[in-house]
Scaffold this motif. Structure first.
Motif, PDB file in Angstrom:
ATOM      1  N   TYR A 200      78.978   7.941  44.931  1.00  0.00           N
ATOM      2  CA  TYR A 200      78.394   6.609  45.036  1.00  0.00           C
ATOM      3  C   TYR A 200      78.386   5.877  43.698  1.00  0.00           C
ATOM      4  CZ  TYR A 200      76.796   8.497  49.490  1.00  0.00           C
ATOM      5  OH  TYR A 200      76.744   9.070  50.729  1.00  0.00           O
ATOM      6  N   ARG A 201      78.643   6.594  42.639  1.00  0.00           N
ATOM      7  CA  ARG A 201      78.645   5.972  41.316  1.00  0.00           C
ATOM      8  C   ARG A 201      79.792   4.979  41.154  1.00  0.00           C
ATOM      9  NH1 ARG A 201      80.562   6.082  36.094  1.00  0.00           N
ATOM     10  NH2 ARG A 201      78.969   5.962  34.445  1.00  0.00           N
TER      11      ARG A 201
ATOM     12  N   MET B 159      72.095  -5.088  43.302  1.00  0.00           N
ATOM     13  CA  MET B 159      73.029  -6.006  42.632  1.00  0.00           C
ATOM     14  C   MET B 159      73.892  -6.751  43.657  1.00  0.00           C
ATOM     15  SD  MET B 159      72.458  -6.028  39.441  1.00  0.00           S
ATOM     16  CE  MET B 159      73.902  -6.855  38.819  1.00  0.00           C
ATOM     17  N   GLU B 160      74.365  -6.020  44.662  1.00  0.00           N
ATOM     18  CA  GLU B 160      75.225  -6.644  45.679  1.00  0.00           C
ATOM     19  C   GLU B 160      74.489  -7.731  46.445  1.00  0.00           C
ATOM     20  OE1 GLU B 160      77.044  -5.353  49.961  1.00  0.00           O
ATOM     21  OE2 GLU B 160      77.160  -3.863  48.347  1.00  0.00           O
TER      22      GLU B 160
ATOM     23  N   MET C 120      78.110  -3.284  38.719  1.00  0.00           N
ATOM     24  CA  MET C 120      77.444  -3.511  37.440  1.00  0.00           C
ATOM     25  C   MET C 120      78.372  -4.199  36.451  1.00  0.00           C
ATOM     26  SD  MET C 120      74.427  -2.478  38.018  1.00  0.00           S
ATOM     27  CE  MET C 120      73.501  -1.370  39.077  1.00  0.00           C
ATOM     28  N   GLN C 121      79.618  -3.807  36.449  1.00  0.00           N
ATOM     29  CA  GLN C 121      80.582  -4.417  35.536  1.00  0.00           C
ATOM     30  C   GLN C 121      80.864  -5.864  35.927  1.00  0.00           C
ATOM     31  OE1 GLN C 121      84.315  -2.329  35.272  1.00  0.00           O
ATOM     32  NE2 GLN C 121      85.044  -3.545  33.550  1.00  0.00           N
ATOM     33  N   ALA C 122      81.000  -6.117  37.234  1.00  0.00           N
ATOM     34  CA  ALA C 122      81.304  -7.476  37.691  1.00  0.00           C
ATOM     35  C   ALA C 122      80.177  -8.454  37.376  1.00  0.00           C
ATOM     36  CB  ALA C 122      81.574  -7.452  39.199  1.00  0.00           C
TER      37      ALA C 122
ATOM     38  N   CYS D 152      66.721   0.764  31.874  1.00  0.00           N
ATOM     39  CA  CYS D 152      68.117   1.075  31.611  1.00  0.00           C
ATOM     40  C   CYS D 152      68.972  -0.092  32.103  1.00  0.00           C
ATOM     41  CB  CYS D 152      68.544   2.346  32.333  1.00  0.00           C
ATOM     42  SG  CYS D 152      67.643   3.825  31.825  1.00  0.00           S
ATOM     43  N   VAL D 153      70.065  -0.330  31.438  1.00  0.00           N
ATOM     44  CA  VAL D 153      70.953  -1.434  31.795  1.00  0.00           C
ATOM     45  C   VAL D 153      72.071  -0.931  32.697  1.00  0.00           C
ATOM     46  CG1 VAL D 153      72.503  -3.227  30.922  1.00  0.00           C
ATOM     47  CG2 VAL D 153      70.460  -2.596  29.612  1.00  0.00           C
TER      48      VAL D 153
END
Length: 363
Positions: A117-118, A356-357, A125-127, A213-214
């Motif tokens: 799932y990572r 995030m999604e 997270m990158q997007a 944490c980011v």
């Protein structure tokens, strides 16, 4: 006459070996998550790097394991590959450059394993990296004896009702504090951003917090903290349960309350962004519940500081709501919110990823 070995404790005997010179060899413990959400690991030795630097994600070798033994691959095509994604100092072997290596699981054809799932979480997270997402996860758990009974509970029956145990101090109120303290120190040694611990509402139930944490770092840090907890408890002969409702009845369940904020939420006037995010979360409530942990319906009953699983609510300082806005955030007009729905056994990559999604869009 007793031999020297017979007169020594087991720990003293082990120390005889752990104190031996490693001759520059680095011991790397490769850690991964299996099909049932448990951590697994195996050991690899590494020669020192030619450039004299420490091993890191970019230089560590990809390894593999038998996925048919962990329900992650069929017997006839069982190789699953471990790709390093985060590295931590090893609090168990200590010194000499020994490390814990958190990994992702990949199939032989170069695709992420079904239970990896990572991978998708990292893409999200990158997007949306420009939003600077901060997460803080509160991991509740219960300590069990070898008969799967919570420590401190009578052999037949139940302990005194809840009340004295939350943040309790003293015999009869808390149990196994030495495990909690050991876990805290081990996480600090490993560089995990553990921010606190406390005894929880049900007897033998504890919590630790990781963050802020980011981005993808949140899932990485929570998973390695879970691994460290399991290893510490192993040393004490104790089991760790992440079941969200271990004991039916008038006892609190166990959750993984998830605190979230973005850059715009933390800035002046950020309450507007928080309210917008909550509206988006309400629209996808059932989709979140689907990835927020197994047996969560036993916990989200509307009692014991939870909302009900089939409805979405939010409020200021309301621990019976799906989403809680801390009172100081409401007063200040910016900050963060707490999603109280995730169960203690939820995968942190799935939780942070769907947040995030939902709030910022799929990729």
């Amino acid at each position: 006459m007793a031999t020297q070995e017979a007169s020594m404790s087991r720990s003293e005997i082990v120390n005889n070996y752990t104190n031996l010179d490693q001759r520059g060899i680095v011991i790397a413990e490769y850690v991964w998550i299996d099909a049932e959400g448990n951590s697994r690991s195996k050991t690899r030795t590494l020669e020192p790097r030619d450039d004299g630097k420490q091993w890191d994600v970019d230089t560590l070798p990809i390894w593999n394991f038998d996925g048919s033994s962990t329900a992650q691959a069929p017997n006839e095509n069982s190789d699953v590959y471990l790709r390093p994604c985060a590295v931590y100092p090893d609090p168990f072997r200590k010194g000499n450059g020994n490390i814990l290596v958190l990994t992702e699981c990949w199939n032989h054809d170069g695709t992420p394993n079904k239970y990896n799932y990572r991978h998708e979480c990292a893409k999200l997270m990158q997007a949306h990296a420009e939003t600077v997402p901060w997460f803080g996860l509160e991991q509740e758990y219960t300590l069990l004896d070898l008969n799967d009974k919570p420590y401190g509970w009578p052999q037949n029956g139940f302990p005194a009702p809840q009340g004295p145990y939350y943040c309790g101090v003293g015999t009869g109120r808390v149990v196994q504090r030495d495990i909690v303290e050991s876990h805290l120190r081990a996480c600090i040694y490993a560089g995990v951003k553990i921010s606190g611990t406390n005894a929880e509402v049900s007897k033998s139930q504890w919590e630790f917090q990781v963050g802020p944490c980011v981005g993808i770092g949140m899932g990485d840090e929570l998973w390695i903290a879970r691994y460290i907890l399991a290893r510490v408890a192993e040393d004490f002969g104790v089991k760790v349960s992440l079941h969200p409702k271990l004991i039916p009845g008038d006892w609190n369940g166990a959750g993984m309350h998830s605190n979230f904020s973005s850059k715009e939420m933390r800035e002046e006037g950020g309450m507007k962004a928080i309210e917008t995010a909550i509206q988006k979360l309400e629209a996808r409530h059932l989709e979140h519940i689907a990835v927020y942990g197994e047996d969560n319906e036993k916990r989200l009953t509307g009692r014991h500081e939870t909302g009900t699983i089939d409805s979405f609510t939010y409020g200021v300082a309301n621990r019976g709501a799906s989403i809680r806005i801390p009172r100081e955030v409401a007063a200040k007009g910016c900050g963060y919110f707490e999603d109280r729905r995730p169960a203690s056994n939820a995968d942190p990559y799935r939780v942070t990823g769907i947040l995030m999604e939902t709030i910022y869009g799929a990729v």
